[in-house]
Design a protein around this motif. Structure first.
Motif, mmCIF file in Angstrom:
data_model
loop_
_atom_site.group_PDB
_atom_site.id
_atom_site.type_symbol
_atom_site.label_atom_id
_atom_site.label_comp_id
_atom_site.label_asym_id
_atom_site.label_seq_id
_atom_site.Cartn_x
_atom_site.Cartn_y
_atom_site.Cartn_z
ATOM 1 N N ALA A 61 36.807 42.976 36.888
ATOM 2 C CA ALA A 61 37.742 43.109 38.214
ATOM 3 C C ALA A 61 38.424 44.384 38.243
ATOM 4 C CB ALA A 61 38.373 41.909 38.380
ATOM 5 N N PHE A 62 39.092 44.709 36.963
ATOM 6 C CA PHE A 62 40.247 45.885 37.227
ATOM 7 C C PHE A 62 39.878 46.929 36.349
ATOM 8 C CE2 PHE A 62 42.229 41.661 38.154
ATOM 9 C CZ PHE A 62 42.786 42.062 39.471
ATOM 10 N N GLY A 63 39.902 46.881 35.046
ATOM 11 C CA GLY A 63 39.728 47.883 34.156
ATOM 12 C C GLY A 63 40.694 48.888 34.290
ATOM 13 N N ALA A 64 40.574 50.344 34.293
ATOM 14 C CA ALA A 64 41.276 51.261 34.396
ATOM 15 C C ALA A 64 42.187 51.311 35.594
ATOM 16 C CB ALA A 64 40.850 52.709 33.853
ATOM 17 N N ARG A 65 41.639 50.948 36.733
ATOM 18 C CA ARG A 65 42.509 50.999 37.942
ATOM 19 C C ARG A 65 43.745 50.130 38.009
ATOM 20 N NH1 ARG A 65 39.786 47.571 42.899
ATOM 21 N NH2 ARG A 65 39.498 45.707 41.872
ATOM 22 N N ASN A 111 44.107 43.194 32.353
ATOM 23 C CA ASN A 111 43.456 42.518 30.938
ATOM 24 C C ASN A 111 43.896 41.106 31.032
ATOM 25 O OD1 ASN A 111 41.912 44.811 30.669
ATOM 26 N ND2 ASN A 111 43.395 45.888 29.368
ATOM 27 N N LYS A 112 45.304 40.948 30.934
ATOM 28 C CA LYS A 112 45.747 39.567 30.791
ATOM 29 C C LYS A 112 45.073 38.416 31.549
ATOM 30 C CE LYS A 112 49.725 40.606 31.451
ATOM 31 N NZ LYS A 112 51.282 40.566 31.653
ATOM 32 N N ILE A 113 44.776 38.763 32.649
ATOM 33 C CA ILE A 113 44.040 37.906 33.568
ATOM 34 C C ILE A 113 42.369 37.789 33.335
ATOM 35 C CG2 ILE A 113 43.088 37.473 35.927
ATOM 36 C CD1 ILE A 113 45.550 39.374 37.093
ATOM 37 N N GLY A 129 33.086 50.030 29.720
ATOM 38 C CA GLY A 129 32.216 49.837 30.615
ATOM 39 C C GLY A 129 32.320 50.661 32.002
ATOM 40 N N PRO A 130 31.735 50.259 33.163
ATOM 41 C CA PRO A 130 31.741 51.045 34.412
ATOM 42 C C PRO A 130 33.165 50.866 34.852
ATOM 43 C CG PRO A 130 29.876 49.588 34.501
ATOM 44 C CD PRO A 130 30.606 49.361 33.102
ATOM 45 N N LEU A 131 33.923 50.074 34.704
ATOM 46 C CA LEU A 131 35.389 50.157 35.311
ATOM 47 C C LEU A 131 36.337 50.902 34.460
ATOM 48 C CD1 LEU A 131 35.866 46.316 36.610
ATOM 49 C CD2 LEU A 131 34.850 48.519 37.644
ATOM 50 N N TRP A 132 35.941 51.317 33.380
ATOM 51 C CA TRP A 132 36.901 52.208 32.344
ATOM 52 C C TRP A 132 36.347 53.541 32.603
ATOM 53 C CZ3 TRP A 132 41.225 50.337 30.724
ATOM 54 C CH2 TRP A 132 41.448 48.869 30.479
ATOM 55 N N GLY A 133 35.372 53.842 33.031
ATOM 56 C CA GLY A 133 34.964 55.438 33.260
ATOM 57 C C GLY A 133 34.625 55.732 31.859
ATOM 58 N N ASP A 134 35.460 57.164 31.853
ATOM 59 C CA ASP A 134 35.031 57.561 30.408
ATOM 60 C C ASP A 134 36.145 57.299 29.126
ATOM 61 O OD1 ASP A 134 32.939 59.178 31.312
ATOM 62 O OD2 ASP A 134 34.398 60.715 31.972
ATOM 63 N N THR A 135 36.844 56.234 29.739
ATOM 64 C CA THR A 135 37.957 55.824 28.594
ATOM 65 C C THR A 135 37.417 54.765 27.838
ATOM 66 O OG1 THR A 135 39.790 56.134 30.247
ATOM 67 C CG2 THR A 135 40.120 54.662 28.538
#
Length: 341
Positions: A91-95, A100-102, A58-64
Motif C-alpha cells: 500500500a505505501f512503501g517509500a511514499r 510500515n507499522k500498518i 519491491g515496486p513501492l520502494w523503487g530503487d531503495t
C-alpha cells in the motif's frame, strides 16, 4: 483484501503476547538494537515472542532497499532471540514509510494478542505488569493536538472528525470526551501511534489498512487542505480503535510511556528531557562491546552514547523546568551542534 494467515502457532509455544516492531534500514535498524537490548534486560523471562517485521524491496520502494544490514538482523536473532519476519509493501512503501507499522501487522498470527511499539522505545520495566484488556484495545495517550490543523475559514474539529466517522460508518458522538469543550482537540479521540495493542493482529491490520488507504487515496472534502503526512497513522488509529470497541485510557497511566517504557523519539531528545533512570538504562544496555561495535555504525549513537555528547546535551536543560515546546529543545540542541538523527 484480507491479509493472509501467518504461520500457525505450534503446540507448546509460549502463550504470551507478541511484541512487534518494524526493522528497517537506516536509523531504525540501530533503534531496533537498543529496543531489543532494553526489552530483554527488562523482561528476562517474558513468555511471549519478540518479532521484528521487515519490509522487503519491491515496486513501492523503487530503487531503495528498505531492509536492515544483515549483521544487525543476525545479531537480533542470535543475541536477543528475536524473530525477523519479512513482508511485502502493498500500500505505501517509500511514499509513506510510517505505513510500515500498518502493513507489518500482517506478519503476526491470527487471534494471538499483540502489542506494537515504535523502535524508538526503551524498556524500563517488565511488560507483564501492564494489564492489557483485548476487549478494549487502545494506544498511547501521550499526544498533543497535532491534527487536524485548523484554518481560519476552514472546517473545525467537529466537522473534520465527523466526516471521517461518517465515511466509515462509525458513531461519532460516542467517541467524544464531553469533559472537554466543543472545538477543543482533546474532546476528540486522538492517539500517539507509538504503541497500540489488540487481540487479533490480522483483524486490526485489515481495518487499519482499509481506513488509512481510503483517507490517503480519497480524503473526504473536509480534509482537502489537511496535511496527511506524517499524521496518517494517527488519523486512522482512533477510527480503528473505536470500531473495534476500544478507546481512551486502555492502559492505566504511568506504565507505558512511564515506568515500563519510554518513547524517546531521538537520542538527543532522550538526553535532553528524560529522567536519570532512563539514561542509566540506555547506557547500561548499550555498554557491552558486542552491541557497541554495531551501534557505532550510527553517528547519533556513537557521539551521543559513546563520545559523551549526550552528557553535554543533558547539561543544557533543567529536567524540572523544561521548555513547554519541543521545538525550543530542538533549536537549543541545533545551536550547540548536538542535533543528531
Amino acid at each position: 483484501m484480507d491479509a493472509p494467515d501467518a504461520l500457525p502457532v505450534a503446540e507448546g509455544e509460549a502463550p504470551g503476547r507478541d511484541v512487534l516492531a518494524v526493522l528497517q534500514g537506516g536509523r531504525l535498524a540501530y533503534e531496533a538494537l537498543i529496543f531489543a537490548a532494553s526489552f530483554r534486560a527488562a523482561n528476562p523471562e517474558y513468555d511471549g515472542r519478540l518479532i521484528f517485521a521487515e519490509p522487503q524491496p519491491g515496486p513501492l520502494w523503487g530503487d531503495t532497499d528498505p531492509t536492515a544490514p544483515s549483521e544487525i538482523r543476525q545479531f537480533l536473532g542470535t543475541e536477543y532471540g528475536a524473530e525477523i519476519r519479512p513482508f511485502a509493501s502493498e500500500a505505501f512503501g517509500a511514499r509513506y514509510p510510517h505505513g510500515n507499522k500498518i502493513e507489518a501487522l500482517k506478519v503476526l498470527d491470527r487471534d494471538r494478542p499483540f502489542v506494537f511499539f515504535d523502535t524508538d522505545t526503551l524498556f524500563l520495566g517488565p511488560l507483564s505488569e501492564v494489564p492489557f484488556d483485548d476487549a478494549y484495545p487502545g494506544a498511547s495517550m501521550r499526544r498533543t493536538g497535532t491534527w487536524p490543523v485548523i484554518e481560519l475559514y476552514g472546517p473545525g474539529y467537529t466537522q473534520t472528525w465527523k466526516a471521517l466517522y461518517d465515511r466509515f460508518g462509525l458513531d461519532f458522538d460516542s467517541s467524544l470526551d464531553l469533559s472537554h469543550p466543543d472545538e477543543y482537540w482533546e474532546r476528540y479521540l486522538y492517539f500517539n501511534a507509538g504503541w497500540f495493542f489488540g487481540g487479533c493482529p490480522l483483524a486490526f491490520h485489515r481495518r487499519y489498512l482499509e481506513i488509512a488507504r481510503s483517507i490517503w487515496d480519497d480524503p473526504p472534502p473536509e480534509l482537502i487542505c489537511q496535511p496527511l503526512e506524517p499524521w496518517l497513522d494517527q488519523i486512522a488509529l482512533p477510527l480503528v480503535l473505536h470500531g473495534l470497541g476500544g478507546g481512551r485510557d486502555a492502559v492505566p497511566p504511568g506504565l507505558l510511556d512511564g515506568r515500563i517504557t519510554c518513547h524517546y523519539r531521538l537520542l538527543p531528545l532522550l538526553y535532553a528531557r528524560e529522567a536519570d533512570a532512563v539514561v542509566e538504562v540506555l547506557e547500561r544496555v548499550t555498554a557491552p562491546n558486542r552491541i557497541k561495535k554495531l551501534l557505532k555504525g550510527s553517528e547519533a549513537a556513537k557521539r551521543m552514547i559513546y563520545q559523551g555528547k549526550g552528557a553535554k546535551a543533558r547539561a543544557l536543560f533543567d529536567r524540572a523546568a523544561l521548555p513547554p515546546k519541543e521545538q525550543t529543545i530542538r533549536n537549543t540542541l541545533k545551536r550547540n551542534k548536538l542535533w543528531l538523527r
